[in-house]
Scaffold this motif. Structure first.
Motif, PDB file in Angstrom:
ATOM      1  N   ALA A 144      11.810 166.526 -59.233  1.00 23.56           N
ATOM      2  CA  ALA A 144      11.850 166.680 -57.778  1.00 23.56           C
ATOM      3  C   ALA A 144      13.256 167.011 -57.285  1.00 23.56           C
ATOM      4  O   ALA A 144      13.421 167.671 -56.253  1.00 23.56           O
ATOM      5  CB  ALA A 144      11.346 165.408 -57.102  1.00 23.56           C
ATOM      6  N   ALA A 145      14.273 166.569 -58.037  1.00 20.83           N
ATOM      7  CA  ALA A 145      15.660 166.841 -57.665  1.00 20.83           C
ATOM      8  C   ALA A 145      16.091 168.249 -58.059  1.00 20.83           C
ATOM      9  O   ALA A 145      17.216 168.653 -57.757  1.00 20.83           O
ATOM     10  CB  ALA A 145      16.584 165.810 -58.314  1.00 20.83           C
TER      11      ALA A 145
ATOM     12  N   ALA B 111      11.145 162.144 -60.833  1.00 26.55           N
ATOM     13  CA  ALA B 111      12.265 162.125 -59.896  1.00 26.55           C
ATOM     14  C   ALA B 111      13.286 163.198 -60.241  1.00 26.55           C
ATOM     15  O   ALA B 111      13.815 163.881 -59.346  1.00 26.55           O
ATOM     16  CB  ALA B 111      12.917 160.744 -59.893  1.00 26.55           C
ATOM     17  N   PHE B 112      13.574 163.384 -61.531  1.00 28.41           N
ATOM     18  CA  PHE B 112      14.512 164.428 -61.937  1.00 28.41           C
ATOM     19  C   PHE B 112      13.944 165.815 -61.610  1.00 28.41           C
ATOM     20  O   PHE B 112      14.666 166.705 -61.146  1.00 28.41           O
ATOM     21  CB  PHE B 112      14.802 164.335 -63.441  1.00 28.41           C
ATOM     22  CG  PHE B 112      15.605 163.128 -63.838  1.00 28.41           C
ATOM     23  CD1 PHE B 112      16.677 162.688 -63.070  1.00 28.41           C
ATOM     24  CD2 PHE B 112      15.312 162.427 -65.004  1.00 28.41           C
ATOM     25  CE1 PHE B 112      17.423 161.582 -63.446  1.00 28.41           C
ATOM     26  CE2 PHE B 112      16.051 161.326 -65.387  1.00 28.41           C
ATOM     27  CZ  PHE B 112      17.111 160.903 -64.604  1.00 28.41           C
TER      28      PHE B 112
ATOM     29  N   GLY C 211       7.861 158.291 -64.332  1.00 27.00           N
ATOM     30  CA  GLY C 211       8.446 158.158 -62.996  1.00 27.00           C
ATOM     31  C   GLY C 211       9.852 158.717 -62.913  1.00 27.00           C
ATOM     32  O   GLY C 211      10.193 159.436 -61.953  1.00 27.00           O
ATOM     33  N   SER C 212      10.690 158.425 -63.910  1.00 29.37           N
ATOM     34  CA  SER C 212      12.057 158.949 -63.888  1.00 29.37           C
ATOM     35  C   SER C 212      12.059 160.456 -64.058  1.00 29.37           C
ATOM     36  O   SER C 212      12.834 161.172 -63.417  1.00 29.37           O
ATOM     37  CB  SER C 212      12.916 158.265 -64.956  1.00 29.37           C
ATOM     38  OG  SER C 212      12.366 158.427 -66.256  1.00 29.37           O
TER      39      SER C 212
ATOM     40  N   GLU D 117       6.304 158.407 -51.026  1.00 31.31           N
ATOM     41  CA  GLU D 117       6.804 159.604 -51.691  1.00 31.31           C
ATOM     42  C   GLU D 117       6.592 159.506 -53.194  1.00 31.31           C
ATOM     43  O   GLU D 117       6.122 160.461 -53.842  1.00 31.31           O
ATOM     44  CB  GLU D 117       8.292 159.793 -51.378  1.00 31.31           C
ATOM     45  CG  GLU D 117       8.976 160.902 -52.176  1.00 31.31           C
ATOM     46  CD  GLU D 117       8.389 162.278 -51.930  1.00 31.31           C
ATOM     47  OE1 GLU D 117       8.514 163.141 -52.829  1.00 31.31           O
ATOM     48  OE2 GLU D 117       7.803 162.506 -50.858  1.00 31.31           O
ATOM     49  N   MET D 118       6.941 158.372 -53.774  1.00 35.78           N
ATOM     50  CA  MET D 118       6.746 158.216 -55.214  1.00 35.78           C
ATOM     51  C   MET D 118       5.260 158.221 -55.580  1.00 35.78           C
ATOM     52  O   MET D 118       4.858 158.793 -56.602  1.00 35.78           O
ATOM     53  CB  MET D 118       7.411 156.940 -55.712  1.00 35.78           C
ATOM     54  CG  MET D 118       8.931 157.015 -55.706  1.00 35.78           C
ATOM     55  SD  MET D 118       9.661 155.698 -56.702  1.00 35.78           S
ATOM     56  CE  MET D 118      11.374 156.222 -56.705  1.00 35.78           C
TER      57      MET D 118
ATOM     58  N   THR E 192      13.890 155.773 -52.052  1.00 40.81           N
ATOM     59  CA  THR E 192      12.749 156.664 -51.863  1.00 40.81           C
ATOM     60  C   THR E 192      11.527 155.828 -51.536  1.00 40.81           C
ATOM     61  O   THR E 192      11.295 154.771 -52.139  1.00 40.81           O
ATOM     62  CB  THR E 192      12.500 157.485 -53.135  1.00 40.81           C
ATOM     63  OG1 THR E 192      13.677 158.219 -53.460  1.00 40.81           O
ATOM     64  CG2 THR E 192      11.347 158.449 -52.956  1.00 40.81           C
TER      65      THR E 192
ATOM     66  N   ARG F  90       4.006 161.796 -55.700  1.00 38.20           N
ATOM     67  CA  ARG F  90       4.389 162.486 -56.915  1.00 38.20           C
ATOM     68  C   ARG F  90       3.441 162.134 -58.063  1.00 38.20           C
ATOM     69  O   ARG F  90       3.006 163.005 -58.823  1.00 38.20           O
ATOM     70  CB  ARG F  90       5.805 162.109 -57.322  1.00 38.20           C
ATOM     71  CG  ARG F  90       6.911 162.607 -56.404  1.00 38.20           C
ATOM     72  CD  ARG F  90       8.250 162.048 -56.870  1.00 38.20           C
ATOM     73  NE  ARG F  90       9.306 162.290 -55.911  1.00 38.20           N
ATOM     74  CZ  ARG F  90      10.498 161.700 -55.954  1.00 38.20           C
ATOM     75  NH1 ARG F  90      10.778 160.849 -56.922  1.00 38.20           N
ATOM     76  NH2 ARG F  90      11.405 161.972 -55.034  1.00 38.20           N
TER      77      ARG F  90
END
Length: 257
Positions: A30-31, A27-28, A23-24, A247-248, A243, A251
């Motif tokens: 996606a950033a 997120a990275f 998950g982390s 959205e999560m 978020t 992903r």
């Protein structure tokens, strides 16, 4: 996309966020980060174990196998290689490379104390013989554990690791700008530090730093944020924006496909 090695020679330092789970990392990614590392502390803490002592070996391999499906460079924190035998460490790195890992962090300490630099140098040399394309970031722990915490002592160790074939030098715990400048001036390889408490990434770059790692900071900040949300709910305060679940979830669905 630039190679992982090329990211260390760009105009600005490579900012490497360190993930502790899928998950982390999602997120990275996606950033917009082009490379993601793992954090031994975050991985060990998320499984209920203290950092160090080889506690993250299995979890790091398992996480790497998942993260290498992402369209970004993945580098892993493998503590001291989980072994004193250079051949065993080289075999581990070869296994990770087969998964798609492009780099490893390898530290010159055990149980909170420095080891003979010849120990890490032998591991670095063994890795480079078997997996020459893997970016070996040799970690020099003098400042981190406050043992022989001088620039000269760091440079002596860094030179030994460079001679063994290391591709980069990681000096966690160094915070004084004068020390940072002296270290980067004395090492021909890209130098990596942890995110600095008072210096920006750009300012670290001006001191000669080529890579800045977040380390366990995102994990620790995430835990703090989780507590703050719970406290806000308990105290009838407004909770921060986050978020969305959807959205999560999207992903994770895309990743699982």
């Amino acid at each position: 996309m630039d190679t992982f090695r090329e990211l260390h020679t760009a105009d600005a330092p490579l900012l490497l966020p360190n993930a502790w789970d899928v998950g982390s990392a999602l997120a990275f990614e996606a950033a917009g980060f082009a490379a993601i590392g793992t954090t031994s502390f975050g991985i060990s803490a998320s499984t209920g174990l203290p950092d160090g002592g080889g506690s993250t070996r299995a979890a790091t391999i398992a996480l790497a196998a998942l993260l290498c499906r992402l369209p970004v460079h993945i580098t892993t924190d493998i503590e001291d290689g989980y072994s004193d035998d250079p051949a065993e460490v080289a075999d581990l790195v070869a296994e990770l490379a087969d998964l798609g890992v492009v780099g490893v962090n390898l530290e010159d300490s055990r149980d909170g104390h420095l080891v003979d630099p010849a120990v890490l140098a032998a591991k670095v040399a063994a890795i480079k013989r078997h997996s020459p394309d893997v970016f070996v970031n040799a970690r020099v722990d003098n400042f981190w554990f406050d043992e022989e915490a001088t620039v000269q002592a760091v440079l002596l160790r860094a030179l030994a690791y460079a001679d063994a074939g290391a591709d980069g030098i990681f000096v966690p715990g160094v915070t004084d700008p004068v020390d940072i400048r002296s270290i980067t001036a004395g090492i021909d390889l890209p130098v990596n530090v942890l995110a600095h408490p008072t210096l920006t990434v750009a300012e670290l770059g001006a001191l000669g730093i080529r890579r800045v790692s977040s380390g366990s900071l995102p994990y620790r900040a995430a835990v703090d944020a989780a507590v703050n949300v719970a406290v806000a709910l308990r105290d009838n305060q407004q909770t921060p924006a986050a978020t969305s679940y959807w959205e999560m979830q999207s992903r994770l669905e895309a990743f699982s496909d």
